[in-house]
Design an enzyme around this catalytic site. Structure first.
Site, PDB file in Angstrom:
ATOM      1  CG  HIS A 220      -2.042   1.117   0.731  1.00  0.00           C
ATOM      2  ND1 HIS A 220      -2.922   1.007  -0.328  1.00  0.00           N
ATOM      3  CD2 HIS A 220      -2.179   2.375   1.192  1.00  0.00           C
ATOM      4  CE1 HIS A 220      -3.575   2.142  -0.479  1.00  0.00           C
ATOM      5  NE2 HIS A 220      -3.152   2.992   0.422  1.00  0.00           N
ATOM      6  CE1 TYR A 224      -2.107   7.280  -1.010  1.00  0.00           C
ATOM      7  CE2 TYR A 224      -1.636   5.346   0.312  1.00  0.00           C
ATOM      8  CZ  TYR A 224      -2.530   6.203  -0.270  1.00  0.00           C
ATOM      9  OH  TYR A 224      -3.880   6.002  -0.127  1.00  0.00           O
ATOM     10  CG  HIS A 371      -8.728   1.759  -7.579  1.00  0.00           C
ATOM     11  ND1 HIS A 371      -8.995   3.054  -7.226  1.00  0.00           N
ATOM     12  CD2 HIS A 371      -7.721   1.353  -6.745  1.00  0.00           C
ATOM     13  CE1 HIS A 371      -8.201   3.425  -6.228  1.00  0.00           C
ATOM     14  NE2 HIS A 371      -7.414   2.405  -5.920  1.00  0.00           N
ATOM     15  CG  PHE A 372      -4.391  -1.187 -10.449  1.00  0.00           C
ATOM     16  CD1 PHE A 372      -3.721  -1.328 -11.637  1.00  0.00           C
ATOM     17  CD2 PHE A 372      -4.895  -2.321  -9.830  1.00  0.00           C
ATOM     18  CE1 PHE A 372      -3.574  -2.572 -12.212  1.00  0.00           C
ATOM     19  CE2 PHE A 372      -4.746  -3.572 -10.398  1.00  0.00           C
ATOM     20  CZ  PHE A 372      -4.083  -3.694 -11.606  1.00  0.00           C
ATOM     21  CG  HIS A 373      -5.236   0.104 -15.655  1.00  0.00           C
ATOM     22  ND1 HIS A 373      -5.422  -1.132 -15.082  1.00  0.00           N
ATOM     23  CD2 HIS A 373      -4.177  -0.044 -16.498  1.00  0.00           C
ATOM     24  CE1 HIS A 373      -4.545  -1.990 -15.581  1.00  0.00           C
ATOM     25  NE2 HIS A 373      -3.764  -1.351 -16.444  1.00  0.00           N
ATOM     26  NE  ARG A 436      -6.666  -7.779  -9.551  1.00  0.00           N
ATOM     27  CZ  ARG A 436      -5.869  -7.144  -8.675  1.00  0.00           C
ATOM     28  NH1 ARG A 436      -6.321  -6.819  -7.466  1.00  0.00           N
ATOM     29  NH2 ARG A 436      -4.650  -6.813  -9.000  1.00  0.00           N
ATOM     30  NE  ARG A 437      -4.095 -10.736  -8.942  1.00  0.00           N
ATOM     31  CZ  ARG A 437      -4.674 -10.469  -7.771  1.00  0.00           C
ATOM     32  NH1 ARG A 437      -5.756 -11.110  -7.375  1.00  0.00           N
ATOM     33  NH2 ARG A 437      -4.153  -9.557  -6.986  1.00  0.00           N
TER      34      ARG A 437
END
Ligand code: HAS
Length: 544
Positions: A220, A224, A371-373, A436-437
């Protein structure tokens, strides 16, 4: 302030070029996997979907970002802390670069040989070749060396300027690298103590829950570590580019310190659906997750204030008049601004993920991939792209031409369109339950899975557009390296004259690091003891 000392330029450029080479190879893997998943192509028998997925994740999420960030931070630290790197800092920078590069090459070769198809999260009990874990360890050690170089430069500057507040860019770089050093301890323990001995066969089994917990202790704050350099650009560089001022130095520093405090003891929000961790500790870490949203909200406030004050100073009127005076045609502003804009829905998605009940709906679905894209592959990546349009000219003694600027605007638009289609489809189909995956499958023509297919095709279309975006940015980087010679200023904003003076305690590192460590111990000690006592071990599996 004098302009960038170009003798440090080579170190910066070496990192930036390595980052973009990783982006290119990772981008090819990404496009192919999108097309496989959409059912548009079938891969040759000797290349597996999950092998591509691993290469894509490792190269984009771990390599592109880490190299870019270290190159960028070194440039800012060199420029703002004395105007030149100390010989020792530079040596550490090069030592870090070569250690990471040896690690990356070994890692990529092992992945391409099909011996480490464990994805970028390398979850045990999937077992890769020991060389994959050794490669990861080298990347981490290399990044530590570079971090030490940054700390050394900062310490020397503080010693020679005892009563001065450090420059904001340098302060933020130190926080970013400090966060990285504390966070990577988790993954280093996982890799060195658990995974390397296990993959060599020196021990038969691995403690699965512990290994995943150590991964997310790192995983996590990793996000950041990607975000903070983008924030450095938003806080320090963007005000200069728009002709405005930094709203508040103290607010900027406090927001970075809050990231140091709250970004680490929150890894359980990636494990909310996993057994073996008590609900109390998950709850506690969710509360801390909501705390780590605060510095992003402070950043949004500060950016709006910078834009608004800049607009008013230039005579803008009304609620949104400030928007009219922003330099929309300047790619150095436009690309990072699109990153900011997209970070609003991207961050909202994160808040949804962090909410325990809603996490049960989205966990392990394509929503999370969406979300992470949006976060790392759009807000962060677009900001990094925006940075190269001034960073490469500055450190190589060239200028940004109107033609490259135009090409940059086009690249930004292509990226946003591709991502809108790809990430939008991922979010939607994730809510419909698509996991996913996974490679192409219709699950024996199950009606639910058939319903997902149009979205998977749209993801492939978005992925192809994004690959065009990768080619365009690579083209722009090459054009920047060949741009006409000239002087480009390193853009560092000045603080608004109305801002309050910055309190000195924001630079008391022992205090902040102490609170960060206390929070980490509070959030992790008892769960880790539980995991060590109630050991759930497993032999390794090669599932590919
Ligand atoms: Fe996340 C999963 C929660 C932020 C990346 N995240 C992931 C994964 C990645 C990732 C890579 O709680 C997947 C890992 C995997 O492979 O399994 N995330 C959050 C939360 C935030 C958040 C609460 N994530 C990020 C950032 C990332 C990132 C940033 C990369 C850079 N995330 C989660 C959770 C999961 C997760 C769960 C696990 C899901 C699961 O079940 O697997 C927050 O930090 C977000 C706060 C952000 C805001 C937005 C502030 C807006 C700003 C822009 C202002 C705009 C301006 C322009 C001024 C509150 C600062 C305005 C202009 C106008 C014209 C209007």
């Amino acid at each position: 302030m004098k302009n960038f000392d170009r003798s440090d330029g080579k170190l910066v450029i070496a990192h930036i070029l390595f980052a973009f080479a990783a982006l290119l190879v990772g981008g090819i893997a990404g496009m192919l996997q999108g097309m496989v998943r959409g059912g548009t192509i079938t891969l040759p028998a000797n290349i597996g979907y999950y092998e591509l997925l691993t290469a894509h994740g490792v190269l984009m999420a771990l390599i592109f970002t880490t190299y870019f960030i270290i190159g960028f931070l070194y440039s800012g630290v060199s420029h703002t802390l004395g105007g030149k790197l100390l010989p020792a800092s530079k040596k550490l920078g090069w030592a870090g670069y070569w250690t990471m590069s040896v690690g990356t090459v070994i890692g990529v070769v092992v992945i391409l040989l099909g011996k480490a198809t464990v994805l970028y999260t390398f979850y045990a009990p999937m077992k890769a070749s020991p060389w994959f874990y050794i490669a990861l360890a080298l990347v981490v050690i290399g990044s530590w060396l570079s971090g030490f170089g940054i700390f050394l430069q900062y310490r020397r500057w503080k010693r020679t300027n005892p009563n001065k507040l450090s420059p904001l860019f340098a302060y933020m770089s130190v926080v970013t690298m400090l966060l990285w050093q504390v966070a990577t301890i988790g993954v280093a323990i996982e890799v060195v103590v658990q995974l390397i001995p296990w993959s060599f066969g020196w021990v038969d089994t691995v403690n699965v829950v512990l290994s995943r917990t150590l991964f997310w202790y790192f995983g996590h704050p990793l996000v950041y570590f990607w975000l903070l350099p983008a924030y450095i650009c938003w806080y320090v560089v963007i005000p200069k580019i728009i002709g405005g001022r930094i709203f508040s130095d103290s607010l900027a520093r406090l927001s970075f310190m809050l990231f140091l405090l709250f970004s680490i003891p929150v890894g359980f929000h990636h494990q909310l659906m996993e057994p073996g961790i008590s609900t109390f500790w998950k709850y506690l870490q969710v509360v801390l997750t909501f705390m780590v949203i605060v510095p992003s909200l402070m950043t949004a406030f500060s950016l709006f204030a910078t834009f608004e004050l800049n607009g008013r100073a230039k005579g803008a009127k009304g609620l949104f008049g400030w928007m009219k005076v922003l330099p929309w045609k300047d790619v150095r502003f436009f690309a990072p601004f699109m990153g900011m804009l997209i970070f609003i829905p991207a961050g909202a998605g994160g808040i949804i993920n962090a909410s325990n009940q809603m996490n049960a709906v989205v966990h392990n679905t394509l929503w999370v991939t969406g979300h992470f894209h949006l976060t790392v592959a759009t807000s962060v990546a677009l900001t990094f792209f925006g940075i190269v349009y001034w960073l490469i000219p500055t450190v190589t003694g060239r200028i940004l031409t109107p033609r490259i600027n135009r090409a940059g605007i086009i690249q930004t638009i292509v990226w946003c369109v591709g991502m809108f289609i790809m990430s939008g489809s991922m979010h939607t189909v994730g809510l419909l339950g698509s996991p996913r995956r996974t490679a192409y499958t219709t699950y024996d023509d199950n009606p639910d899975a058939i319903l997902w297919m149009p979205y998977h095709v749209a993801m492939a279309v978005g992925g192809i557009i994004l690959f065009v975006g990768v080619l365009l940015i690579i083209g722009n980087v090459i054009a920047l390296l060949r741009a006409p010679k000239g002087e480009t200023q390193y853009p560092i904003g000045e603080v608004s004259e109305n801002a309050e003076a910055t309190p000195r305690f924001l630079e008391r590192w022992g205090l902040w690091l102490g609170i960060a460590v206390a929070l980490i111990l509070f959030a992790y000690t008892i769960p880790l003891i539980d995991m060590l006592r109630n050991t759930v071990t497993s032999p390794g599996y090669v599932t590919w």
